[in-house]
Scaffold this motif. Structure first.
Motif, PDB file in Angstrom:
ATOM      1  N   UNK A  38       0.543  -0.912  -0.293  1.00 42.53           N
ATOM      2  CA  UNK A  38       0.188   0.107  -0.149  1.00 42.53           C
ATOM      3  C   UNK A  38       0.463   1.012  -0.415  1.00 42.53           C
ATOM      4  N   UNK A  39       1.663   1.500  -0.478  1.00 40.49           N
ATOM      5  CA  UNK A  39       2.710   2.773  -1.369  1.00 40.49           C
ATOM      6  C   UNK A  39       3.158   2.957  -2.271  1.00 40.49           C
ATOM      7  N   UNK A  40       1.923   3.929  -3.128  1.00 34.32           N
ATOM      8  CA  UNK A  40       2.479   4.652  -4.002  1.00 34.32           C
ATOM      9  C   UNK A  40       3.579   5.664  -4.296  1.00 34.32           C
ATOM     10  N   UNK A  41       3.754   6.403  -3.003  1.00 32.56           N
ATOM     11  CA  UNK A  41       4.968   7.011  -2.735  1.00 32.56           C
ATOM     12  C   UNK A  41       4.659   7.613  -0.671  1.00 32.56           C
ATOM     13  N   UNK A  42       6.505   7.667  -0.426  1.00 25.87           N
ATOM     14  CA  UNK A  42       6.181   8.017   0.489  1.00 25.87           C
ATOM     15  C   UNK A  42       7.086   9.828   0.900  1.00 25.87           C
ATOM     16  N   UNK A  43       7.000  10.545   1.393  1.00 25.58           N
ATOM     17  CA  UNK A  43       7.786  11.232   2.181  1.00 25.58           C
ATOM     18  C   UNK A  43       8.775  10.837   3.171  1.00 25.58           C
ATOM     19  N   UNK A  44      10.609  11.037   2.335  1.00 27.28           N
ATOM     20  CA  UNK A  44      11.722  11.039   2.749  1.00 27.28           C
ATOM     21  C   UNK A  44      12.264  12.077   3.227  1.00 27.28           C
ATOM     22  N   UNK A  45      13.377  11.793   4.446  1.00 24.29           N
ATOM     23  CA  UNK A  45      14.127  13.560   4.843  1.00 24.29           C
ATOM     24  C   UNK A  45      15.679  12.691   3.704  1.00 24.29           C
ATOM     25  N   UNK A  46      16.018  14.001   3.406  1.00 22.46           N
ATOM     26  CA  UNK A  46      17.672  13.403   2.899  1.00 22.46           C
ATOM     27  C   UNK A  46      18.522  14.918   3.101  1.00 22.46           C
ATOM     28  N   UNK A 283     -15.510   6.702   1.979  1.00 17.85           N
ATOM     29  CA  UNK A 283     -15.307   8.360   2.197  1.00 17.85           C
ATOM     30  C   UNK A 283     -15.447   8.474   3.223  1.00 17.85           C
ATOM     31  N   UNK A 284     -15.796   7.643   4.491  1.00 14.61           N
ATOM     32  CA  UNK A 284     -15.293   7.537   6.094  1.00 14.61           C
ATOM     33  C   UNK A 284     -14.318   6.669   6.620  1.00 14.61           C
ATOM     34  N   UNK A 285     -12.809   6.755   6.060  1.00 17.16           N
ATOM     35  CA  UNK A 285     -11.620   6.410   6.285  1.00 17.16           C
ATOM     36  C   UNK A 285     -10.802   6.766   5.145  1.00 17.16           C
ATOM     37  N   UNK A 286      -9.846   6.990   4.943  1.00 16.56           N
ATOM     38  CA  UNK A 286      -8.713   7.826   4.537  1.00 16.56           C
ATOM     39  C   UNK A 286      -6.840   6.510   4.357  1.00 16.56           C
ATOM     40  N   UNK A 287      -6.904   6.308   3.298  1.00 15.91           N
ATOM     41  CA  UNK A 287      -5.673   4.770   3.126  1.00 15.91           C
ATOM     42  C   UNK A 287      -4.498   6.171   2.654  1.00 15.91           C
ATOM     43  N   UNK A 288      -3.182   6.147   3.290  1.00 11.99           N
ATOM     44  CA  UNK A 288      -1.981   6.292   3.392  1.00 11.99           C
ATOM     45  C   UNK A 288      -1.113   6.400   2.309  1.00 11.99           C
ATOM     46  N   UNK A 289      -1.733   5.924   1.284  1.00  9.65           N
ATOM     47  CA  UNK A 289      -0.585   4.975   0.247  1.00  9.65           C
ATOM     48  C   UNK A 289       0.185   6.414  -0.794  1.00  9.65           C
ATOM     49  N   UNK A 290      -0.591   7.392  -0.311  1.00 10.70           N
ATOM     50  CA  UNK A 290       0.674   8.636  -0.692  1.00 10.70           C
ATOM     51  C   UNK A 290       1.928   9.478   0.439  1.00 10.70           C
ATOM     52  N   UNK A 291       1.405   8.491   1.632  1.00  7.62           N
ATOM     53  CA  UNK A 291       2.766   8.690   3.257  1.00  7.62           C
ATOM     54  C   UNK A 291       3.007   7.981   3.617  1.00  7.62           C
ATOM     55  N   UNK A 292       2.934   6.576   2.868  1.00 13.51           N
ATOM     56  CA  UNK A 292       3.264   5.719   3.814  1.00 13.51           C
ATOM     57  C   UNK A 292       2.308   5.473   5.320  1.00 13.51           C
ATOM     58  N   UNK A 293       3.713   4.925   6.300  1.00 16.96           N
ATOM     59  CA  UNK A 293       3.743   5.169   7.182  1.00 16.96           C
ATOM     60  C   UNK A 293       4.187   5.748   8.454  1.00 16.96           C
ATOM     61  N   UNK A 294       3.824   6.987   9.170  1.00 17.03           N
ATOM     62  CA  UNK A 294       4.696   7.672   9.333  1.00 17.03           C
ATOM     63  C   UNK A 294       4.682   7.973  10.619  1.00 17.03           C
ATOM     64  N   UNK A 295       4.523   6.670  11.885  1.00 16.97           N
ATOM     65  CA  UNK A 295       4.249   6.719  13.203  1.00 16.97           C
ATOM     66  C   UNK A 295       3.698   7.088  13.602  1.00 16.97           C
ATOM     67  N   UNK A 296       3.260   7.659  14.514  1.00 10.77           N
ATOM     68  CA  UNK A 296       2.396   8.288  15.790  1.00 10.77           C
ATOM     69  C   UNK A 296       1.556   9.523  14.763  1.00 10.77           C
TER      70      UNK A 296
END
Length: 338
Positions: A38-46, A283-296
């Motif tokens: 479920x990851x189309x993309x995610x943000x990373x620190x570089x 529309x009662x939930x949103x899946x974070x496939x443009x963010x991935x899992x960003x902990x809490x």
């Protein structure tokens, strides 16, 4: 006494990696990364300008503006994000308080790993009810993507880890500026999972050294991947539903009253199964496939997305629902007012 959520902010690094990049680094087919993980993309620190503290400051400033709250009016700044931050032994909360100008606030930190958001909201609600504080800023960040070893297939569940930060302002009795009213919470822990996911070196058991670096002990590891996966599969859905139902019940509600859930990013099929069990539509939930899992940070990201899309209405029951290695499952219910 009523506790209100009055502001939400998020901050993300500019750089992203897509499913194809993760596939290339891990050797896992792109369709598996995108459709199953479920990851189309995610943000990373570089770069050095995107430390967890920097991201927290940016998210905090956005949340304070959203709440129309002067940082000097804050009574506390609390950090509930990843323990992996700018420095190993260090108060990120104190740094954020100083940098945003929260001159009258004290700073503190607590950790529930990826279950941090509903737990932090629960703890802060209790604090506002019991203590002589009126306004608290919650901040969280994650750069645990730095700890991922894409060459270790036993840790493939971490390949969705992304980077970012969030902030929330909670206030006592502020109905005129409220986004939501905080209702009740629930949490449970199965400590038998406590040593199943670790970064082996860097703590007191294996202090950092040339040997630990050479041995690759500064990335996340799963000592017994198959056993953990089997044990977690037996309890995870039931525990998610347990804390969700308990938080709703304590709020005088049940699943039929649930209008939206902000859920931790997880495997796409499990997310869909959990939403089906909770009776949630598209529309009662949103899946974070443009963010991935960003902990809490996940719960704030989901809520911000739903808010920007106009999916939340006054009177809606919103559920923060999360789980974190350890293993803790947690939920907090809110009544949306905005």
């Amino acid at each position: 006494m009523t506790v209100h959520l009055t502001g939400i902010g998020t901050a993300l690094p500019d750089e992203t990696v897509g499913g194809a990049d993760i596939a290339e680094r891990s050797g896992i087919p792109r369709e598996v990364v995108v459709e199953k993980m479920g990851v189309r993309r995610k943000h990373v620190c570089r770069n050095g300008d995107e430390q967890p503290s920097d991201l927290c400051v940016a998210a905090a400033e956005e949340a304070l503006a959203d709440a129309d709250c002067d940082p000097a009016e804050l009574d506390a700044v609390r950090y509930h994000g990843s323990e992996f931050k700018d420095y190993v032994v260090w108060s990120l909360a104190a740094d954020v308080a100083e940098r945003i100008g929260a001159t009258d606030a004290y700073a503190a930190e607590s950790y529930a790993l990826c279950a941090g958001a509903p737990v932090a909201v629960r703890e802060t609600k209790s604090q506002l009810a019991a203590d002589s504080v009126d306004r608290v800023l919650l901040v969280a960040a994650s750069r645990e993507e730095d700890l991922v070893d894409y060459g270790d297939p036993d840790t493939s569940f971490t390949f969705n880890f992304g980077s970012g930060a969030s902030a929330m302002v909670l206030e006592r009795d502020a109905p005129d500026r409220a986004l939501a009213t905080v209702r009740e919470s629930a949490a449970l822990t199965d400590g038998s999972f406590s040593r199943d996911v670790v970064m082996p070196a860097g703590g007191t058991r294996h202090p950092p050294s040339h040997d630990t670096v050479d041995a690759g002990m500064h990335s996340l590891r799963v000592p017994d991947h198959e056993t953990m996966k089997e044990r977690l599969a037996e309890v995870s859905l039931a525990n998610f539903l347990d804390v969700a139902d308990t938080a709703l019940d304590r709020s005088g509600l049940d699943r039929s009253d649930l209008d939206f859930a902000a859920i931790t990013h997880m495997k796409r099929s499990f997310h869909a199964h959990l939403c089906d069990e909770l009776g949630l539509g598209e529309r009662e939930q949103y899946y974070l496939d443009d963010y991935g899992h960003v902990q809490s940070v996940d719960q704030a990201l989901v809520t911000a997305e739903a808010r920007s899309r106009g999916w939340l209405s006054a009177g809606d029951t919103v559920l923060f629902l999360a789980a974190g290695t350890g293993y803790t499952w947690a939920a907090t219910a809110l009544e949306w007012r905005d």
